[in-house]
Design an enzyme around this catalytic site. Structure first.
Site, PDB file in Angstrom:
ATOM      1  CE  LYS A 151      -3.058   0.056   3.337  1.00  0.00           C
ATOM      2  NZ  LYS A 151      -3.902   0.351   4.521  1.00  0.00           N
ATOM      3  CE  LYS A 210      -2.335  -1.114  10.743  1.00  0.00           C
ATOM      4  NZ  LYS A 210      -2.840  -0.381   9.571  1.00  0.00           N
ATOM      5  N   GLY A 269      -2.815   6.190  13.573  1.00  0.00           N
ATOM      6  CA  GLY A 269      -3.991   5.496  14.101  1.00  0.00           C
ATOM      7  C   GLY A 269      -4.457   4.361  13.218  1.00  0.00           C
ATOM      8  CG  ASP A 270      -5.794   0.318  11.817  1.00  0.00           C
ATOM      9  OD1 ASP A 270      -5.524   0.509  10.629  1.00  0.00           O
ATOM     10  OD2 ASP A 270      -6.505  -0.651  12.185  1.00  0.00           O
ATOM     11  CB  THR A 300      -8.872   6.369   5.281  1.00  0.00           C
ATOM     12  OG1 THR A 300      -7.718   6.704   6.046  1.00  0.00           O
ATOM     13  CG2 THR A 300      -8.749   4.941   4.806  1.00  0.00           C
ATOM     14  CG  ASN A 347     -11.139   8.420  10.489  1.00  0.00           C
ATOM     15  OD1 ASN A 347     -10.397   7.972   9.629  1.00  0.00           O
ATOM     16  ND2 ASN A 347     -11.309   9.712  10.681  1.00  0.00           N
ATOM     17  CB  SER A 382       0.303   9.342   7.322  1.00  0.00           C
ATOM     18  OG  SER A 382      -0.716   9.122   8.267  1.00  0.00           O
TER      19      SER A 382
HETATM   20  N1  GLU Z   1      -4.021   2.662   9.617  1.00  0.00           N
HETATM   21  C1  GLU Z   1      -4.047   3.290   8.334  1.00  0.00           C
HETATM   22  C2  GLU Z   1      -3.824   2.261   7.254  1.00  0.00           C
HETATM   23  O1  GLU Z   1      -4.297   1.145   7.378  1.00  0.00           O
HETATM   24  C3  GLU Z   1      -3.142   4.506   8.249  1.00  0.00           C
HETATM   25  C4  GLU Z   1      -1.732   4.290   8.598  1.00  0.00           C
HETATM   26  C5  GLU Z   1      -0.885   5.575   8.658  1.00  0.00           C
HETATM   27  O2  GLU Z   1      -1.398   6.648   8.418  1.00  0.00           O
HETATM   28  O3  GLU Z   1       0.302   5.438   8.947  1.00  0.00           O
HETATM   29  O4  GLU Z   1      -3.238   2.482   6.225  1.00  0.00           O
END
Ligand code: GLU
Length: 448
Positions: free
Chosen positions: A117, A129, A168-169, A213, A244, A380
């Site tokens: 990604k 992660k 975040g997540d 997102t 979110n 980000s």
């Molecule tokens: N948790 C988000 C993702 O799945 C964002 C991760 C980020 O901004 O570092 O991509």
């Protein structure tokens, strides 16, 4: 079976044994390996130097104890994780998830997806992660703060602007990032704004990060629809979830003329034939942190269901924005029967392999999470750029950058799929495009 197919199958077999009991990680790797077979047949050098094996093995996995004291003065112990998967393209980058389901296998699946990604965004970020099995639901603000402080007391030594930049997540939003940043600043004795993203706007955060997102997922959907001569204007859209990602996917889809006919949370789902009152939904979920039934109580024409599934609704577009494996094979069949022609994943791996197969067979345009939900992490990286130059950009400029990045990801996935004779298969296209950039960097940097 060709030689390559045999090689990949035996490698996958080994991976299953070495990573026993991690079904989500297996699922994520299987999908990528399936796409990579096509590349390896054509560009055999990617099979050398243990490249695939190295790619599937995290560079580092950190697991730690997180003790904290609840409001009754009881000591509680959670487990913290940070999987630093791949830093060939840049510092590890990826969110933290606080949810009772979190375990090492889930963090590894998320970290693995994050590599491709992040590569697709075209920005210099590696993949990682983290998170914890801590459940923020029902906890007081003080409990959440003490947990975050304890979590960061261990994590801080492993992260940094050039090393690893969490965000975040699920379960980690602006409030948690605030508590985490405060503790980092105290321990490191420096205001290192580039160490976390998703920060508040007055202390290094970026405009559009909150929306990114969800907005990005809708921009990707819009590109898929344009490729078939259609648009969101007048379309009916199902959005699962109400966190979110879902909230801002709903907002942008409706801004582009769609009617969002349903959303959900873990307590049930809400049918909204006349569209969603986004401001009310934000108030219920973001400010009051209540369940979706509260939304129904305060508006006209919406109904709450705790039986059946949101995937029983009929629509043109489905955006699964809740969590992994929320949309199975039977759900997919129902969606197809009810007219869905486009699916874009706002969450990470929300569709099971069976569901993906149903979409493929029925020529549904399918945007996999690593492409369709890359807008969050891309923004980000834009936040990191603003931090590095001690600058802050306007909403419109940042949103424009996000829009361009999402259009480029679509274009790259589309063109790569065509190049490998799989026109319209954005899974293959995005897996291969994301892989090649990381793989080339890893080959250039030697066996490490
Ligand atoms: N948790 C988000 C993702 O799945 C964002 C991760 C980020 O901004 O570092 O991509």
């Amino acid at each position: 079976m060709t030689n390559i197919e045999q090689e990949v199958a035996s490698y996958y077999d080994k991976l299953l044994k070495r990573n026993a009991g991690e079904p989500e990680f297996h699922q994520a790797v299987a999908e990528v390996l399936d796409s990579l077979k096509i590349v390896l047949e054509k560009d055999n050098y990617y099979a050398d130097y243990g490249l695939i094996e190295r790619l599937c093995e995290p560079e580092r996995q950190i697991i730690f104890r997180v003790p904290w004291t609840d409001d009754n003065n009881q000591v509680r112990v959670n487990r913290g994780f940070r999987v630093q998967f791949n830093s060939a393209l840049g510092p590890y980058k990826g969110g933290l998830r606080f949810h009772p389901s979190v375990n090492l296998g889930i963090i590894k699946f998320l970290g693995f997806e994050q590599i491709f990604k992040n590569s697709l965004t075209g920005l210099p970020i590696g993949g990682g992660k983290g998170g914890s099995d801590f459940d923020p639901k029902g906890k007081s603000e003080g409990e959440v703060m003490r947990f975050c402080q304890s979590f960061m007391t261990e994590l801080w030594r492993h992260i940094g602007e050039y090393r690893d930049v969490p965000a975040g997540d699920i379960g980690v939003g602006g409030r948690e990032i605030g508590f985490l940043f405060g503790q980092y600043r105290r321990l490191a004795n420096q205001h290192e704004s580039g160490v976390l993203t998703g920060k508040g706007l007055t202390w290094g955060g970026s405009l559009v990060r909150t929306e990114a997102t969800g907005y990005g997922c809708v921009y990707f959907t819009d590109e898929m629809m344009k490729a078939r001569g259609e648009s969101l204007d007048g379309a009916k859209v199902i959005v699962s979830g109400s966190g979110n990602v879902a909230i801002y996917a709903i907002e942008k889809a409706q801004e582009l003329g769609a009617t969002v006919v349903g959303f959900s949370d873990s307590s049930g789902w809400v049918e909204t034939p006349n569209g969603v009152d986004v401001e009310l939904l934000k108030d219920v979920k973001e400010n009051r942190r209540e369940r979706v039934s509260a939304y129904v109580d305060e508006t006209q024409g919406a109904s709450f269901h705790d039986a059946g599934s949101i995937w029983d609704l009929s629509a043109d577009v489905a955006l699964p924005c809740a969590t992994q494996n929320e949309l199975g094979g039977e759900h997919a069949k129902k969606l197809v029967a009810n007219g869905v022609k486009y699916v874009a994943e706002g969450a990470n791996m929300p569709s099971t392999p069976e569901a993906v197969e149903v979409f493929r067979e029925n020529k549904v345009s399918f945007g996999p999470g690593k492409a369709a939900n890359a807008g969050g992490v891309a923004t980000s990286a834009l936040e990191m750029q603003q931090n590095a130059s001690r600058d802050s950009w306007t909403f419109d400029y940042t949103d424009g950058r996000l829009h361009t990045i999402m259009s480029n990801i679509f274009k790259m996935s589309d063109e790569t799929a065509k190049e490998y004779d799989r026109e319209g298969d954005y899974i293959v296209g995005s897996n291969i495009a994301g892989f090649k950039k990381v793989a080339d960097a890893m080959l250039a940097q030697g066996v490490i």
